[in-house]
Design an enzyme around this catalytic site. Structure first.
Site, short mmCIF file in Angstrom:
data_model
loop_
_atom_site.label_atom_id
_atom_site.label_comp_id
_atom_site.label_asym_id
_atom_site.label_seq_id
_atom_site.Cartn_x
_atom_site.Cartn_y
_atom_site.Cartn_z
N HIS A 80 0.82 -1.12 -0.08
CA HIS A 80 -0.02 -0.19 0.02
C HIS A 80 0.90 1.09 -0.03
O HIS A 80 1.91 1.07 0.57
CB HIS A 80 -0.94 0.00 1.05
CG HIS A 80 -2.05 1.02 1.05
ND1 HIS A 80 -2.29 2.25 1.42
CD2 HIS A 80 -3.19 0.68 0.60
CE1 HIS A 80 -3.05 2.74 1.08
NE2 HIS A 80 -4.01 1.88 0.73
N GLU A 117 -7.75 -5.14 -0.63
CA GLU A 117 -8.33 -6.11 -1.96
C GLU A 117 -8.28 -7.34 -1.42
O GLU A 117 -9.21 -8.21 -2.16
CB GLU A 117 -7.52 -5.65 -2.86
CG GLU A 117 -7.42 -4.24 -3.26
CD GLU A 117 -8.49 -3.54 -3.78
OE1 GLU A 117 -9.94 -4.13 -3.59
OE2 GLU A 117 -8.54 -2.52 -4.42
N1 COA Z 1 4.12 -7.43 -4.34
C1 COA Z 1 5.57 -7.49 -4.63
N2 COA Z 1 6.18 -6.41 -4.29
C2 COA Z 1 5.64 -5.19 -4.00
C3 COA Z 1 4.36 -5.22 -3.92
C4 COA Z 1 3.53 -6.33 -3.97
N3 COA Z 1 2.19 -6.33 -3.88
N4 COA Z 1 3.84 -3.95 -3.58
C5 COA Z 1 5.15 -3.27 -3.71
N5 COA Z 1 5.99 -3.96 -3.92
C6 COA Z 1 7.37 -3.56 -3.88
C7 COA Z 1 7.74 -2.90 -5.18
O1 COA Z 1 8.13 -3.84 -6.16
C8 COA Z 1 8.92 -2.11 -4.96
O2 COA Z 1 10.23 -2.89 -4.75
P1 COA Z 1 11.49 -2.44 -5.38
O3 COA Z 1 11.91 -1.26 -4.49
O4 COA Z 1 12.58 -3.54 -4.79
O5 COA Z 1 11.18 -2.12 -6.88
C9 COA Z 1 8.74 -1.61 -3.35
O6 COA Z 1 7.74 -2.44 -2.97
C10 COA Z 1 8.12 -0.39 -3.15
O7 COA Z 1 6.69 -0.24 -4.23
P2 COA Z 1 6.13 1.04 -4.88
O8 COA Z 1 5.52 0.72 -6.32
O9 COA Z 1 7.30 2.11 -4.83
O10 COA Z 1 5.03 1.22 -3.80
P3 COA Z 1 3.77 2.27 -4.23
O11 COA Z 1 3.53 2.91 -2.92
O12 COA Z 1 3.67 2.82 -5.70
O13 COA Z 1 2.45 0.90 -4.49
C11 COA Z 1 0.72 -0.41 -4.39
C12 COA Z 1 1.55 0.63 -3.87
C13 COA Z 1 -0.44 -0.71 -3.94
C14 COA Z 1 0.42 0.10 -6.14
C15 COA Z 1 1.73 -1.72 -4.62
O14 COA Z 1 1.69 -2.29 -3.37
C16 COA Z 1 1.06 -2.68 -5.60
O15 COA Z 1 1.05 -2.70 -6.70
N6 COA Z 1 0.31 -3.58 -4.70
C17 COA Z 1 -0.23 -4.90 -5.80
C18 COA Z 1 -1.90 -4.41 -6.29
C19 COA Z 1 -2.81 -4.14 -5.04
O16 COA Z 1 -2.78 -4.89 -4.32
N7 COA Z 1 -3.59 -2.99 -5.21
C20 COA Z 1 -4.41 -2.59 -4.33
C21 COA Z 1 -4.10 -1.41 -3.37
S1 COA Z 1 -5.32 -1.16 -2.20
#
Ligand code: COA
Length: 363
Positions: A247, A306
């Site tokens: 998140h 989710e």
């Molecule tokens: N699975 C695996 N790795 C994950 C992850 C997940 N669900 N969520 C984040 N990461 C990792 C990223 O790959 C990144 O790693 P890196 O720095 O080695 O590349 C790190 O954690 C930070 O990710 P980042 O994209 O900067 O986080 P964010 O704040 O932009 O993303 C979400 C938040 C929700 C978009 C992200 O956690 C995600 O894509 N989750 C899966 C989709 C989901 O469940 N969405 C519903 C949200 S309520």
């Protein structure tokens, strides 16, 4: 500046909700989420969020009656669902029907917008299966009527309570991407229907409200508890993200995950959910948390809203392609309240960008 997700930027002042990502706490208009889910119906939560933002006072009892009437009124638009519209994914078809509604900023517009997704989504789902849409029953609560329109039968008490808890739980959540989109549109004075359409468009992406369908796909692909660790490891090896985890704000467990688990319990206890499905989900959750800790030691990644949303909506017999649409049904009141707050108290939102393109050649 590069890859800036605006995480440290304060873009609005709000009295609606507060997300504390370190403590794992969500407060909605001064009430903590657990208390709200325990005590409030959808209509209570909607009245709470809208309080002070419309041209007249709104009580939950009043809202229940007026929403029933609004559902009956918007049902007439279902006739506009032609073959082209019905070939779209459910959330896009629902959005297209909402786009037919007049714009405005008043109580009537608000009622139509709260009623529209609740009516259009079940109708679209039925039409896509070749079934006749079921007209709303104005005397029912919003949650009971959604399920009645979906399944053409009266839902059980446990089903209504579970959907009500879900809709309350997701009604508002700080300045998430769709809520920000709603406020940006409201800041231009465009009207509430426009704000809600922009918000639905932001919500449908997999990084926001589009994740719960893929959560079920993941559970299906894993299939059994023994396979969880290996499957999740391979998904991460391929560079995939585990849906339902991580998140932008929460660095701990999303408080809504346990509230959702709690809302599922009465359905489990009364045999309305397959207990094997829940056991598999719990095993996958534990395996995912362990592997994420191991692979991403510097980034606390926990379960988000989710993951259990997927199980709850599946238990209520919503098809997985419709999950984002159900999210929109619940979040619309948050979008409307934020849009009104922005329109009443904010200014035009107009940030700046840094130009990194070529400069004009000197003559
Ligand atoms: N699975 C695996 N790795 C994950 C992850 C997940 N669900 N969520 C984040 N990461 C990792 C990223 O790959 C990144 O790693 P890196 O720095 O080695 O590349 C790190 O954690 C930070 O990710 P980042 O994209 O900067 O986080 P964010 O704040 O932009 O993303 C979400 C938040 C929700 C978009 C992200 O956690 C995600 O894509 N989750 C899966 C989709 C989901 O469940 N969405 C519903 C949200 S309520």
């Amino acid at each position: 500046m590069k890859n800036n997700g605006l995480e440290d930027v304060i873009a609005a002042e709000t009295r609606l909700s507060d997300v504390d990502g370190e403590a794992g706490r969500l407060v909605i208009r001064g009430v903590s989420l657990d208390l709200l889910v325990e005590r409030a119906t959808y209509e209570d939560a909607a009245a709470l969020l809208l309080d002070g933002f419309l041209e007249r006072a709104v009580t939950a009892a009043d809202l229940k009656v007026r929403l029933g009437q609004a559902r009956a009124e918007v049902f007439a638009h279902v006739r506009a669902a032609d073959a082209a519209l019905l070939s779209l994914p459910p959330v896009d078809a629902m959005r297209a029907l909402i786009a037919r509604l007049p714009d405005g900023e008043d109580f009537e517009t608000t009622l139509r917008l709260l009623a529209a997704p609740a009516v259009f989504l079940p109708a679209v789902l039925r039409l896509q299966k070749g079934e006749t849409p079921v007209a709303p029953t104005p005397s029912l609560s919003q949650s009971a009527d959604i399920l009645a329109m979906l399944n053409a039968s009266l839902p059980t008490r446990e089903q209504v309570a579970a959907l009500d808890a879900y809709l309350v739980m997701i009604a508002d959540h700080g300045l998430n991407a769709s809520t920000f989109a709603s406020r940006v549109v409201a800041s231009t004075g465009a009207g509430l229907t426009s704000s809600v359409l922009a918000a639905i468009s932001a919500l449908k992406g997999p990084l926001h409200g589009g994740a719960p369908g893929p959560v079920l796909d993941m559970l299906d692909a894993i299939g059994s508890e023994d396979n969880a660790k290996a499957w999740l490891g391979q998904a991460l090896d391929r560079g995939e993200r585990l849906m339902g985890f991580g998140h932008r704000i929460y660095r701990v467990r999303d408080p809504r995950a346990d509230a959702l688990k709690g809302a599922l319990r009465p359905l489990v206890m009364t045999g309305q959910v397959d207990p094997d499905r829940i056991r598999l989900a719990e095993a996958v959750e534990q395996a995912a948390l362990a592997i994420l800790r191991e692979r991403k030691p510097d980034r606390p990644l926990d379960v988000n809203v989710e993951f259990y949303t997927a199980l709850l909506l599946d238990a209520l017999k919503f098809p997985r392609a419709a999950f984002t649409g159900v999210f929109a049904i619940g979040r619309t009141v948050g979008w409307v309240a934020h849009a009104r707050e922005q329109a009443l108290e904010g200014r035009l939102i107009r940030p700046r960008s840094v130009y990194v393109g070529p400069l004009p050649q000197a003559a």
